[in-house]
Motif scaffolding. Sequence first.
Motif, PDB file in Angstrom:
ATOM      1  N   PRO A  14       0.811  -1.226   0.000  1.00 34.25           N
ATOM      2  CA  PRO A  14       0.000   0.000   0.000  1.00 34.25           C
ATOM      3  C   PRO A  14       0.842   1.272   0.000  1.00 34.25           C
ATOM      4  O   PRO A  14       0.381   2.326  -0.444  1.00 34.25           O
ATOM      5  CB  PRO A  14      -0.811  -0.123   1.297  1.00 34.25           C
ATOM      6  CG  PRO A  14      -0.884  -1.591   1.547  1.00 34.25           C
ATOM      7  CD  PRO A  14       0.456  -2.119   1.119  1.00 34.25           C
ATOM      8  N   LYS A  15       2.091   1.181   0.489  1.00 31.73           N
ATOM      9  CA  LYS A  15       2.953   2.365   0.495  1.00 31.73           C
ATOM     10  C   LYS A  15       3.450   2.695  -0.904  1.00 31.73           C
ATOM     11  O   LYS A  15       3.884   3.808  -1.172  1.00 31.73           O
ATOM     12  CB  LYS A  15       4.142   2.140   1.435  1.00 31.73           C
ATOM     13  CG  LYS A  15       3.766   1.988   2.902  1.00 31.73           C
ATOM     14  CD  LYS A  15       4.983   2.012   3.801  1.00 31.73           C
ATOM     15  CE  LYS A  15       5.877   0.804   3.577  1.00 31.73           C
ATOM     16  NZ  LYS A  15       5.221  -0.454   4.021  1.00 31.73           N
ATOM     17  N   VAL A  16       3.386   1.726  -1.808  1.00 36.73           N
ATOM     18  CA  VAL A  16       3.828   1.928  -3.190  1.00 36.73           C
ATOM     19  C   VAL A  16       2.646   2.134  -4.125  1.00 36.73           C
ATOM     20  O   VAL A  16       2.687   2.979  -5.027  1.00 36.73           O
ATOM     21  CB  VAL A  16       4.674   0.730  -3.666  1.00 36.73           C
ATOM     22  CG1 VAL A  16       5.071   0.903  -5.131  1.00 36.73           C
ATOM     23  CG2 VAL A  16       5.903   0.563  -2.786  1.00 36.73           C
ATOM     24  N   HIS A  17       1.585   1.375  -3.913  1.00 29.70           N
ATOM     25  CA  HIS A  17       0.390   1.447  -4.748  1.00 29.70           C
ATOM     26  C   HIS A  17      -0.757   2.020  -3.920  1.00 29.70           C
ATOM     27  O   HIS A  17      -1.338   1.333  -3.066  1.00 29.70           O
ATOM     28  CB  HIS A  17       0.020   0.050  -5.272  1.00 29.70           C
ATOM     29  CG  HIS A  17       1.119  -0.603  -6.055  1.00 29.70           C
ATOM     30  ND1 HIS A  17       1.381  -0.297  -7.374  1.00 29.70           N
ATOM     31  CD2 HIS A  17       2.037  -1.546  -5.690  1.00 29.70           C
ATOM     32  CE1 HIS A  17       2.405  -1.021  -7.798  1.00 29.70           C
ATOM     33  NE2 HIS A  17       2.816  -1.783  -6.804  1.00 29.70           N
ATOM     34  N   ALA A  18      -1.069   3.285  -4.168  1.00 34.34           N
ATOM     35  CA  ALA A  18      -2.054   3.994  -3.348  1.00 34.34           C
ATOM     36  C   ALA A  18      -3.418   3.307  -3.325  1.00 34.34           C
ATOM     37  O   ALA A  18      -4.107   3.305  -2.298  1.00 34.34           O
ATOM     38  CB  ALA A  18      -2.205   5.434  -3.850  1.00 34.34           C
ATOM     39  N   PHE A  19      -3.834   2.700  -4.453  1.00 32.47           N
ATOM     40  CA  PHE A  19      -5.149   2.076  -4.511  1.00 32.47           C
ATOM     41  C   PHE A  19      -5.291   0.964  -3.473  1.00 32.47           C
ATOM     42  O   PHE A  19      -6.397   0.661  -3.017  1.00 32.47           O
ATOM     43  CB  PHE A  19      -5.418   1.510  -5.904  1.00 32.47           C
ATOM     44  CG  PHE A  19      -4.671   0.240  -6.211  1.00 32.47           C
ATOM     45  CD1 PHE A  19      -5.193  -0.998  -5.844  1.00 32.47           C
ATOM     46  CD2 PHE A  19      -3.459   0.282  -6.867  1.00 32.47           C
ATOM     47  CE1 PHE A  19      -4.501  -2.168  -6.115  1.00 32.47           C
ATOM     48  CE2 PHE A  19      -2.765  -0.883  -7.141  1.00 32.47           C
ATOM     49  CZ  PHE A  19      -3.285  -2.111  -6.764  1.00 32.47           C
ATOM     50  N   ALA A  20      -4.153   0.343  -3.090  1.00 27.67           N
ATOM     51  CA  ALA A  20      -4.195  -0.786  -2.165  1.00 27.67           C
ATOM     52  C   ALA A  20      -4.630  -0.373  -0.767  1.00 27.67           C
ATOM     53  O   ALA A  20      -5.088  -1.202   0.015  1.00 27.67           O
ATOM     54  CB  ALA A  20      -2.833  -1.465  -2.115  1.00 27.67           C
ATOM     55  N   LYS A  21      -4.511   0.922  -0.453  1.00 27.10           N
ATOM     56  CA  LYS A  21      -4.914   1.395   0.874  1.00 27.10           C
ATOM     57  C   LYS A  21      -6.411   1.243   1.102  1.00 27.10           C
ATOM     58  O   LYS A  21      -6.873   1.208   2.241  1.00 27.10           O
ATOM     59  CB  LYS A  21      -4.516   2.860   1.047  1.00 27.10           C
ATOM     60  CG  LYS A  21      -3.012   3.096   1.013  1.00 27.10           C
ATOM     61  CD  LYS A  21      -2.677   4.567   1.155  1.00 27.10           C
ATOM     62  CE  LYS A  21      -1.173   4.800   1.096  1.00 27.10           C
ATOM     63  NZ  LYS A  21      -0.823   6.240   1.211  1.00 27.10           N
TER      64      LYS A  21
END
Length: 282
Positions: A14-21
């Motif tokens: 999630p720290k790399v891919h914002a959508f994962a948050k």
Amino acid sequence: MLRAEIVGLHAVDPKVHAFAKAHSHGTPFSQIRDQHPELSREIDEMFQPFRALQRTTRVAMNFTTTIGDPTTVILEAAQILAVDAIVMGTGRTETTSRGVFAGSVARNVFMRSPVPVLILPPGAQIQTEGPDKEVVEIAGEMTTRPRILVGIDGQAGSVELAAEAVRFARAVQAEIYFMHAGGAMPPEVETILAGLKEAATQYRLPVRERHVEKDPVEAALEIADREYIDFFVFGTRLRAKKGLMAKLQEKAAERGGFFGSTSDALVRKAERPVLIVHLGET
């Protein structure tokens, strides 16, 4: 030779891919892959070499992608699947001359993993050829016998490290190089060596001894180059700390230092795979 089942695991951080948050930790990426076709293609390409090997070998392989912090995802999967070992690579920016290996996922995993972790340094080389290497049949194919170098210091956990070295050597039918760095070999190390030789004899694994009076990391690297070693097997008593100690660990690594872990220093300098085995906590 033992056969293993391989589980290929990728974590969408999630720290790399914002959508994962927007998704809870542990969510299978397969549930949302249609919404992210570009990332889906990247992940498929990443697993492609393994799928190619799967078609040409008899090794069982499974692949999965999960959303979450990479270190946590890996350790949770290792526990759920009851794996025997974790295999990880390190990026070039994670093993610079300054030793900035502290923040890497690989280091965080090996500091917390209860099972051995095989670290593959950038551009890891396996010296499969050597003028005096024995040619043997492994998995139905004629090849040179691999060589592993295990570093034993005689302190707490050394017996377990020797046992893990034999277990690993048995799996790949390797020749074992037993290294002790320091002065005269103490009685406890002699006892461990005798036990290792006895166990290795049961599986017809050759054992050679190397005694050196210098820094164990430099000695291991020199022996590896001279003797065509394929893998290192070293122990660590380094564990992840919390609070102030965690910050001190990070600062020490950023300066190129480390907290009592020879294996930590070896990983930063080695060009060959390093199997790290936990021996206890410090």
